[in-house]
Design a protein around this motif. Structure first.
Motif, PDB file in Angstrom:
ATOM      1  N   SER A 150     -10.440  -6.305   9.946  1.00  0.00           N
ATOM      2  CA  SER A 150     -11.090  -5.221   9.052  1.00  0.00           C
ATOM      3  C   SER A 150     -12.087  -4.523  10.105  1.00  0.00           C
ATOM      4  N   LEU A 172       0.860  -1.234   0.013  1.00  0.00           N
ATOM      5  CA  LEU A 172       0.079   0.043  -0.118  1.00  0.00           C
ATOM      6  C   LEU A 172       1.071   1.203  -0.076  1.00  0.00           C
ATOM      7  N   ILE A 231      -7.550  -6.510   0.826  1.00  0.00           N
ATOM      8  CA  ILE A 231      -7.018  -5.307   0.719  1.00  0.00           C
ATOM      9  C   ILE A 231      -7.534  -4.326   1.623  1.00  0.00           C
ATOM     10  N   ARG A 232      -9.012  -4.514   1.585  1.00  0.00           N
ATOM     11  CA  ARG A 232      -9.874  -3.664   2.573  1.00  0.00           C
ATOM     12  C   ARG A 232      -9.118  -3.847   4.167  1.00  0.00           C
ATOM     13  N   VAL A 286      -3.931  -0.106   8.552  1.00  0.00           N
ATOM     14  CA  VAL A 286      -2.640   0.866   8.290  1.00  0.00           C
ATOM     15  C   VAL A 286      -2.409   1.726   9.432  1.00  0.00           C
ATOM     16  N   ARG A 297      -2.654   4.897   1.252  1.00  0.00           N
ATOM     17  CA  ARG A 297      -3.470   3.558   1.509  1.00  0.00           C
ATOM     18  C   ARG A 297      -4.158   3.030  -0.019  1.00  0.00           C
ATOM     19  N   SER A 298      -3.603   3.446  -0.972  1.00  0.00           N
ATOM     20  CA  SER A 298      -3.915   2.996  -2.357  1.00  0.00           C
ATOM     21  C   SER A 298      -3.022   1.936  -2.582  1.00  0.00           C
ATOM     22  N   VAL A 299      -3.522   0.833  -3.368  1.00  0.00           N
ATOM     23  CA  VAL A 299      -2.907  -0.325  -3.757  1.00  0.00           C
ATOM     24  C   VAL A 299      -1.846  -0.118  -4.749  1.00  0.00           C
ATOM     25  N   GLN A 331      -6.262  -1.937   4.406  1.00  0.00           N
ATOM     26  CA  GLN A 331      -6.191  -0.546   4.436  1.00  0.00           C
ATOM     27  C   GLN A 331      -6.783  -0.097   5.826  1.00  0.00           C
ATOM     28  N   ASP A 332      -7.489  -1.118   6.235  1.00  0.00           N
ATOM     29  CA  ASP A 332      -8.188  -0.408   7.498  1.00  0.00           C
ATOM     30  C   ASP A 332      -7.248  -0.651   8.957  1.00  0.00           C
TER      31      ASP A 332
END
Length: 802
Positions: A239, A116, A140-141, A147, A120-122, A144-145
């Motif tokens: 998540s 990431l 991925i979600r 980070v 927080r983009s992939v 991101q949750d």
């Protein structure tokens, strides 16, 4: 007796003598007072046991999961702090995916790497091609949750994320360079591995599947453990700010189901009591009926006698009547005072008759219970005495020992000097043993040249089994020492030795047959032993399966019905090419499953059936090798021979004939021998080995290094092959002494022209080290497990499969 009449008779007996009401109530209350605490203790114990089992299984499964998290944490840290990863995150390593990631073996189990950016983009999602998907939206979600939860570049954050129905475990770390000096603002790297991996065994997968079903995602970080739920510590994030937890096990249903399983047993106890009551009442009724029948017959006899007397007294012939009356009355009232023609009273004649009867009984007893030659108790008397001793010592809680004694080479003595001398030797041996036995010991002739002793420890000051076993051995040694001087029969002086087997008997043991079986087994081991004529098989050394005669019967049936199998394990050279195959015996029991080869081979040795078993295994091995030759023409067969087989006079001729019938040459055969097989000098063994070697067969010394005469056998046997025991090969990583020994043996083998085989190779590291030490041939599971003939014929064993 049929069931219905028996029940009717029992019910009549109960109605005839019922239990008083107060007695029935008192006994019922006593049963409740006894059973209620026992049931409570059983429920408590069962609950503790189930709780411990459940907790143990959960801890083991969590340990596997924690191990996976630890591996993922190390992997994420290593990849996140790799300079090439850091350069890729900075946009300076365009070959990172095509050149670096595709070489990583870590992704072959389905591990997913997510990179990431700081926003927080992939930036990158990667896994092995086998597990590739269009995307991993849930993973991925989840990444991101979480980070924002990473606060330290050196401590990865533990994660648990779902992708569909699959659960992934892993860790997230900030991207930096290898020494963590670069600013941690280049992104976040997340490594996630599936909880259920293909590499796991089915048992571990089942346990992890159960754990996956039980896992609970708590709604927020503020959740804490409750009576129903508990958090997994250290915490595992998911998540939506959720945490991973587990429900606490509910033991009540498990305990209830377990106790319901015992319900038939609980119901069987009253049924058993009722059955015993019925049997007791029926026996009481039978005895009463028998007593009534005896009384009825006695009454009839008395009545017939009285009737006869009445006829005598009332007869119409007064002279005859008076004579008969005087005769009968004289017998009834004055018989003890009358005398016969010799002047003896009837009482004296009766006493004399009683003495003669006692003498006859004594003579019959001696004929039935004593041996006519040695005047010792015979086998029947010994069994009766052993039964009584077992009962008495069980009541007194006292140990005793059973000794089984065999006179060595007694048949040879009979054949050489004649049976008269043999009988004299047997009598002399018994007399010497009597002199060394103590007052409480019981010596008997069990049969032939076998004697048996019940050894009493009543005068011993200790009750420790080990001390009693030592005393039994010392007293047995005194028996052996009593024959240190030759036995003289006429002008012959004959040296006699004994083999003694000792079985120490626990006071709680009641099986007389098992006692004799153990002492006989110990005596048999004493006869086979090179360095001891006394072998003790006490309660601390028992091998119940070796005394299992049913298992021996099943083994003989397996030989008759051709149920034994032979598998072949490859032997390879330094390049991995196939050199030979060792034939190994296998037996699958219909009820007990696979039986260990050492067990059924020892059973055959113990019951002197090894030649029959060895012949069956020899035919199976040669039949299989004949088929293997067609697919692997240069293959050599390594065949094991036992001591009993080598002692058979016709072994060499039979083996060569079997080879010729199958079109095989002895040069293709390597015979594996143990130290015990050839250490004892025997002309038959030497003749068999000489014939086989002259025909072209090679000899291999198996398990080299485990005996104290291994080096001497290299000189006397001069084998072509030496197999280094696995106790040395498997210790080379931890024992420098094993390395030195193998190195010396390899150098010695090279100088003597002996081919070495390293046994027990379980991993490539051991194989490489043995290869460096100069060992040319190898055998072990790392190079190929023992497999069936069909697997050899359908597969390709020329190269290792592992």
């Amino acid at each position: 007796m049929p069931l219905l009449p028996a029940l009717q008779a029992w019910w009549k007996e109960e109605l005839r003598s019922p239990l008083p009401r107060t007695t029935l109530l008192r006994r019922s209350a006593l049963c409740l007072l006894v059973l209620a605490p026992l049931m409570a203790l059983q429920v408590q114990r069962r609950g503790q046991t189930i709780s411990q089992e459940q907790q143990g299984q959960r801890d083991d499964t969590l340990a596997i999961m924690e191990a996976g998290l630890a591996v993922a944490g190390r992997a994420s840290f290593d990849w996140g702090h790799w300079d090439k990863t850091y350069a890729f995150a900075q946009g300076r390593n365009p070959r990172f995916v095509s050149h670096d990631l595709w070489k990583g073996a870590v992704f072959e189990d389905g591990t997913v790497l997510i990179l990431l950016r700081p926003d927080r983009s992939v930036a990158l999602v990667h896994t092995a091609p086998t597990f590739q998907r269009p995307d991993f939206p849930d993973l991925i979600r989840c990444a991101q949750d979480n980070v924002g939860r990473i606060t330290d570049t050196d401590t990865p954050l533990r994660l648990a994320c779902r992708e569909g129905d699959a659960l992934y475990l892993g860790a997230a770390t900030l991207v930096s360079n290898s020494d963590s000096t670069a600013p941690a603002n280049s992104g976040t790297l997340v490594m996630l591995s599936p909880l259920l991996k293909q590499e796991y065994s089915q048992r571990i997968r089942n346990r992890l599947s159960t754990l996956q079903r039980d896992l609970v995602f708590l709604p927020d970080e503020g959740s804490a453990s409750s009576p129903q739920l508990e958090l997994i510590e250290p915490r595992i994030h998911s998540s939506g700010g959720r945490l991973l937890g587990l429900p606490r096990p509910d033991l009540l249903p498990l305990v209830t189901r377990s106790l319901l399983g015992d319900l038939p047993l609980l119901l069987a106890i009253p049924g058993l009591v009722l059955a015993l009551r019925m049997v007791t009442q029926l026996e009481r009724r039978r005895q009463r009926v028998r007593r009534l029948e005896v009384e009825r017959r006695a009454t009839q006899t008395i009545r017939s006698t009285c009737h006869a007397l009445d006829q005598v007294f009332e007869t119409a012939l007064p002279d005859r009547g008076r004579a008969d009356s005087r005769r009968i009355l004289g017998r009834l009232s004055g018989a003890s005072r009358s005398t016969d023609a010799t002047g003896h009273r009837p009482s004296q004649r009766l006493e004399h008759l009683s003495e003669r009867f006692q003498h006859v009984l004594q003579t019959a007893s001696e004929l039935a219970l004593f041996d006519a030659l040695t005047q010792l108790p015979n086998r029947r008397y010994f069994i009766e005495q052993l039964t009584e001793t077992t009962r008495h010592h069980g009541e007194q809680q006292q140990w005793f020992a059973v000794l089984f004694i065999d006179i060595d080479k007694f048949k040879v003595i009979n054949d050489t000097f004649g049976h008269a001398v043999g009988d004299g030797v047997l009598v002399s041996v018994c007399q010497r043993l009597r002199r060394v036995l103590r007052a409480g010991d019981f010596l008997a002739r069990y049969g032939g040249d076998e004697l048996a002793v019940i050894m009493d420890f009543a005068d011993s000051s200790t009750a420790d089994p080990e001390d009693l076993s030592t005393q039994a051995r010392e007293r047995a040694q005194a028996m052996v020492d009593s024959l240190s001087e030759p036995v003289r029969i006429g002008e012959q002086a004959i040296n006699v030795s004994l083999s003694i087997g000792i079985s120490l008997v626990d006071p709680a043991e009641q099986d007389v047959g098992l006692m004799m079986q153990r002492s006989d087994q110990a005596m048999y081991q004493a006869k086979r032993s090179r360095d001891s004529r006394i072998v003790g098989l006490d309660v601390l050394e028992r091998t119940p399966q070796l005394g299992n005669y049913q298992l021996f019967n099943d083994l003989m049936a397996a030989i008759r019905h051709q149920q034994l199998q032979v598998v072949f394990q490859p032997i390879r050279d330094r390049t991995g090419e196939l050199h030979g195959a060792e034939a190994l015996a296998r037996w699958h029991h219909p009820q007990q499953g696979w039986i260990a080869p050492t067990l059924f081979l020892d059973l055959a040795e113990q019951h002197r059936q090894m030649p029959k078993l060895g012949h069956e295994l020899l035919c199976l091995s040669l039949d299989g090798f004949q088929q293997l030759q067609q697919r692997y023409p240069t293959l050599r067969l390594y065949l094991n021979l036992t001591p009993s087989q080598l002692l058979c006079a016709g072994l060499a001729a039979s083996l060569l004939e079997q080879l010729q019938c199958r079109g095989l040459h002895p040069r293709q055969l390597t015979l594996e021998l143990t130290e015990h097989s050839i250490l004892e000098p025997d002309a038959t063994v030497k003749q068999n080995l000489t014939q086989l070697r002259q025909a072209g067969a090679r000899l291999a010394l198996d398990d080299f290094g485990t005996g104290y005469s291994s080096l001497m056998l290299l000189k006397t046997l001069q084998p072509e092959v030496v197999k280094i025991d696995k106790s040395f090969t498997q210790a080379i990583h931890s024992d420098s002494g094993a390395v030195h020994i193998i190195s010396l043996v390899a150098e010695l083998g090279t100088r003597m022209g002996v081919q070495l085989v390293g046994e027990g190779i379980e991993d490539p590291a051991t194989l490489n080290q043995l290869r460096d030490l100069g060992v040319p041939l190898f055998q072990g599971n790392a190079l190929g497990r023992p497999t069936s003939l069909d697997a050899w014929l359908t597969g390709d064993q020329r190269r290792p499969t592992t």
